[in-house]
Design a protein around this motif. Structure first.
Motif, PDB file in Angstrom:
ATOM      1  N   GLN A  53     -29.854  25.491 -15.949  1.00 45.70           N
ATOM      2  CA  GLN A  53     -29.331  24.163 -15.626  1.00 45.70           C
ATOM      3  C   GLN A  53     -29.212  23.990 -14.107  1.00 45.70           C
ATOM      4  O   GLN A  53     -28.273  23.377 -13.626  1.00 45.70           O
ATOM      5  N   SER A  54     -30.124  24.546 -13.350  1.00 45.56           N
ATOM      6  CA  SER A  54     -30.031  24.484 -11.890  1.00 45.56           C
ATOM      7  C   SER A  54     -30.099  23.033 -11.398  1.00 45.56           C
ATOM      8  O   SER A  54     -30.642  22.153 -12.072  1.00 45.56           O
ATOM      9  N   VAL A  55     -29.560  22.825 -10.242  1.00 45.29           N
ATOM     10  CA  VAL A  55     -29.507  21.492  -9.653  1.00 45.29           C
ATOM     11  C   VAL A  55     -30.901  21.062  -9.217  1.00 45.29           C
ATOM     12  O   VAL A  55     -31.643  21.834  -8.620  1.00 45.29           O
ATOM     13  N   ARG A  56     -31.239  19.833  -9.517  1.00 45.82           N
ATOM     14  CA  ARG A  56     -32.522  19.260  -9.109  1.00 45.82           C
ATOM     15  C   ARG A  56     -32.244  18.052  -8.223  1.00 45.82           C
ATOM     16  O   ARG A  56     -31.327  17.287  -8.476  1.00 45.82           O
ATOM     17  N   LEU A  57     -33.063  17.904  -7.199  1.00 45.88           N
ATOM     18  CA  LEU A  57     -32.942  16.735  -6.343  1.00 45.88           C
ATOM     19  C   LEU A  57     -33.692  15.580  -6.987  1.00 45.88           C
ATOM     20  O   LEU A  57     -34.876  15.696  -7.304  1.00 45.88           O
ATOM     21  N   LEU A  58     -33.001  14.486  -7.201  1.00 45.51           N
ATOM     22  CA  LEU A  58     -33.616  13.313  -7.804  1.00 45.51           C
ATOM     23  C   LEU A  58     -34.058  12.349  -6.713  1.00 45.51           C
ATOM     24  O   LEU A  58     -33.354  12.163  -5.719  1.00 45.51           O
ATOM     25  N   GLU A  59     -35.222  11.744  -6.911  1.00 45.93           N
ATOM     26  CA  GLU A  59     -35.675  10.753  -5.947  1.00 45.93           C
ATOM     27  C   GLU A  59     -34.796   9.515  -6.082  1.00 45.93           C
ATOM     28  O   GLU A  59     -34.582   9.003  -7.175  1.00 45.93           O
ATOM     29  N   GLN A  60     -34.281   9.056  -4.949  1.00 45.11           N
ATOM     30  CA  GLN A  60     -33.368   7.915  -4.951  1.00 45.11           C
ATOM     31  C   GLN A  60     -34.087   6.652  -4.494  1.00 45.11           C
ATOM     32  O   GLN A  60     -35.032   6.710  -3.698  1.00 45.11           O
ATOM     33  N   THR A  61     -33.631   5.534  -4.992  1.00 42.82           N
ATOM     34  CA  THR A  61     -34.111   4.233  -4.527  1.00 42.82           C
ATOM     35  C   THR A  61     -32.899   3.388  -4.180  1.00 42.82           C
ATOM     36  O   THR A  61     -31.813   3.567  -4.755  1.00 42.82           O
ATOM     37  N   VAL A  62     -33.073   2.477  -3.264  1.00 46.17           N
ATOM     38  CA  VAL A  62     -31.987   1.592  -2.853  1.00 46.17           C
ATOM     39  C   VAL A  62     -32.090   0.298  -3.647  1.00 46.17           C
ATOM     40  O   VAL A  62     -33.126  -0.368  -3.597  1.00 46.17           O
ATOM     41  N   PRO A  63     -31.033  -0.065  -4.383  1.00 44.04           N
ATOM     42  CA  PRO A  63     -31.065  -1.334  -5.122  1.00 44.04           C
ATOM     43  C   PRO A  63     -31.215  -2.522  -4.170  1.00 44.04           C
ATOM     44  O   PRO A  63     -30.759  -2.472  -3.024  1.00 44.04           O
ATOM     45  N   ALA A  64     -31.829  -3.582  -4.639  1.00 43.44           N
ATOM     46  CA  ALA A  64     -32.066  -4.759  -3.805  1.00 43.44           C
ATOM     47  C   ALA A  64     -30.754  -5.360  -3.284  1.00 43.44           C
ATOM     48  O   ALA A  64     -30.709  -5.911  -2.191  1.00 43.44           O
ATOM     49  N   ALA A  65     -29.679  -5.237  -4.058  1.00 41.15           N
ATOM     50  CA  ALA A  65     -28.395  -5.830  -3.659  1.00 41.15           C
ATOM     51  C   ALA A  65     -27.582  -4.925  -2.722  1.00 41.15           C
ATOM     52  O   ALA A  65     -26.509  -5.324  -2.267  1.00 41.15           O
ATOM     53  N   ASP A  66     -28.068  -3.745  -2.431  1.00 36.81           N
ATOM     54  CA  ASP A  66     -27.328  -2.811  -1.575  1.00 36.81           C
ATOM     55  C   ASP A  66     -27.328  -3.319  -0.129  1.00 36.81           C
ATOM     56  O   ASP A  66     -28.392  -3.502   0.462  1.00 36.81           O
ATOM     57  N   PRO A  67     -26.147  -3.534   0.463  1.00 36.32           N
ATOM     58  CA  PRO A  67     -26.102  -4.073   1.831  1.00 36.32           C
ATOM     59  C   PRO A  67     -26.383  -3.028   2.922  1.00 36.32           C
ATOM     60  O   PRO A  67     -26.654  -3.395   4.065  1.00 36.32           O
ATOM     61  N   ASP A  68     -26.325  -1.754   2.583  1.00 32.69           N
ATOM     62  CA  ASP A  68     -26.517  -0.698   3.580  1.00 32.69           C
ATOM     63  C   ASP A  68     -27.996  -0.483   3.888  1.00 32.69           C
ATOM     64  O   ASP A  68     -28.851  -0.646   3.016  1.00 32.69           O
ATOM     65  N   PRO A  69     -28.316  -0.076   5.115  1.00 32.94           N
ATOM     66  CA  PRO A  69     -29.713   0.218   5.454  1.00 32.94           C
ATOM     67  C   PRO A  69     -30.207   1.476   4.729  1.00 32.94           C
ATOM     68  O   PRO A  69     -29.404   2.318   4.325  1.00 32.94           O
ATOM     69  N   LYS A  70     -31.520   1.613   4.594  1.00 32.94           N
ATOM     70  CA  LYS A  70     -32.096   2.793   3.948  1.00 32.94           C
ATOM     71  C   LYS A  70     -31.922   4.039   4.806  1.00 32.94           C
ATOM     72  O   LYS A  70     -31.845   5.147   4.292  1.00 32.94           O
ATOM     73  N   ALA A  71     -31.883   3.850   6.126  1.00 33.49           N
ATOM     74  CA  ALA A  71     -31.737   4.978   7.043  1.00 33.49           C
ATOM     75  C   ALA A  71     -30.897   4.548   8.241  1.00 33.49           C
ATOM     76  O   ALA A  71     -30.846   3.370   8.583  1.00 33.49           O
ATOM     77  N   LEU A  72     -30.236   5.527   8.846  1.00 37.40           N
ATOM     78  CA  LEU A  72     -29.397   5.271  10.014  1.00 37.40           C
ATOM     79  C   LEU A  72     -29.949   6.050  11.199  1.00 37.40           C
ATOM     80  O   LEU A  72     -30.212   7.252  11.087  1.00 37.40           O
ATOM     81  N   ALA A  73     -30.104   5.379  12.321  1.00 37.59           N
ATOM     82  CA  ALA A  73     -30.549   6.045  13.544  1.00 37.59           C
ATOM     83  C   ALA A  73     -29.335   6.563  14.294  1.00 37.59           C
ATOM     84  O   ALA A  73     -28.247   5.997  14.208  1.00 37.59           O
ATOM     85  N   ALA A  74     -29.537   7.647  15.027  1.00 39.94           N
ATOM     86  CA  ALA A  74     -28.444   8.215  15.819  1.00 39.94           C
ATOM     87  C   ALA A  74     -28.986   8.870  17.069  1.00 39.94           C
ATOM     88  O   ALA A  74     -30.097   9.401  17.089  1.00 39.94           O
ATOM     89  N   TYR A  75     -28.174   8.820  18.120  1.00 40.36           N
ATOM     90  CA  TYR A  75     -28.417   9.562  19.347  1.00 40.36           C
ATOM     91  C   TYR A  75     -27.558  10.811  19.302  1.00 40.36           C
ATOM     92  O   TYR A  75     -26.405  10.751  18.857  1.00 40.36           O
ATOM     93  N   GLY A  76     -28.097  11.922  19.769  1.00 36.10           N
ATOM     94  CA  GLY A  76     -27.323  13.154  19.819  1.00 36.10           C
ATOM     95  C   GLY A  76     -27.525  13.881  21.126  1.00 36.10           C
ATOM     96  O   GLY A  76     -28.589  13.786  21.749  1.00 36.10           O
ATOM     97  N   LEU A  77     -26.483  14.574  21.558  1.00 34.45           N
ATOM     98  CA  LEU A  77     -26.561  15.406  22.761  1.00 34.45           C
ATOM     99  C   LEU A  77     -25.945  16.752  22.433  1.00 34.45           C
ATOM    100  O   LEU A  77     -24.769  16.831  22.062  1.00 34.45           O
ATOM    101  N   LEU A  78     -26.745  17.812  22.524  1.00 37.79           N
ATOM    102  CA  LEU A  78     -26.262  19.181  22.377  1.00 37.79           C
ATOM    103  C   LEU A  78     -25.799  19.617  23.754  1.00 37.79           C
ATOM    104  O   LEU A  78     -26.605  19.731  24.680  1.00 37.79           O
TER     105      LEU A  78
END
Length: 197
Positions: free
Chosen positions: A33-58
């Motif tokens: 019963q190992s964990v499997r990654l399921l492919e996700q889709t964004v519903p049309a009514a979802d207000p959030d973006p599919k991806a978020l951009a970020a700046y980083g500084l190490l």
């Protein structure tokens, strides 16, 4: 840098954090019963973006532990957003008593843009005249050499740490997981409307 305790070394990069893409993972388990990654889709009514951009500084220095500073972006990386990010980094470094940021970054178009190069020149002149603030010495990496930037592996390992196998994360959940994995606070988003001081 050991002979310059007021200097900091910063490796800058931008990345996208996807709510649907799955990182490459390998795992072994005796459990059927190992964990499997399921492919996700964004519903049309979802207000959030599919991806978020970020700046980083190490950030690395001889006096403080290594840390990652992260700012998410409303939209995508642009010159008009790079400038407020650099200004924010300088403010944080000044609060730590630093006077110089050796900035290592790639050759992204928004790094080489006239607006960013003009801001860097003006900023450094102002720091020199006022004898206060953080001077930035920008060093570009060779073209197509992400392996030379030590922040890149941080992105990969974080993508693996934040994955949710069975459901779609909200944009806020994604932000919180990224910040927790990188041990940094969730800061307000950068946007083009941000004023540069």
């Amino acid at each position: 840098m050991a002979s310059h305790p007021s200097w900091a070394l910063g490796f800058e990069d931008e990345t996208w954090w996807s709510r649907t893409a799955r990182p490459t993972l390998h795992a072994w388990s005796d459990d059927p019963q190992s964990v499997r990654l399921l492919e996700q889709t964004v519903p049309a009514a979802d207000p959030d973006p599919k991806a978020l951009a970020a700046y980083g500084l190490l950030v690395r220095s001889t006096t403080d532990p290594e840390e990652v500073w992260l700012r998410f972006v409303d939209g995508r990386p642009l010159s008009a957003v790079t400038i407020p990010f650099l200004d924010w980094c300088c403010t944080k470094l000044a609060a730590q008593g630093k006077g110089v940021l050796l900035l290592v970054w790639d050759n992204a178009s928004w790094h080489r843009s006239h607006a960013v190069q003009t801001w860097l020149r003006t900023h450094n002149q102002q720091v020199k005249q006022e004898k206060h603030g953080v001077r930035i010495v920008a060093c570009s990496l060779p073209i197509k050499s992400p392996w030379l930037n030590p922040i890149e592996p941080k992105w990969i390992h974080t993508q693996r740490k934040i994955v949710e196998p069975a459901r779609l994360l909200t944009a806020r959940e994604l932000e919180e997981r990224v910040c927790a994995a990188l041990h940094c606070p969730c800061e307000p988003h950068l946007s083009i409307s941000v004023n540069v001081s």
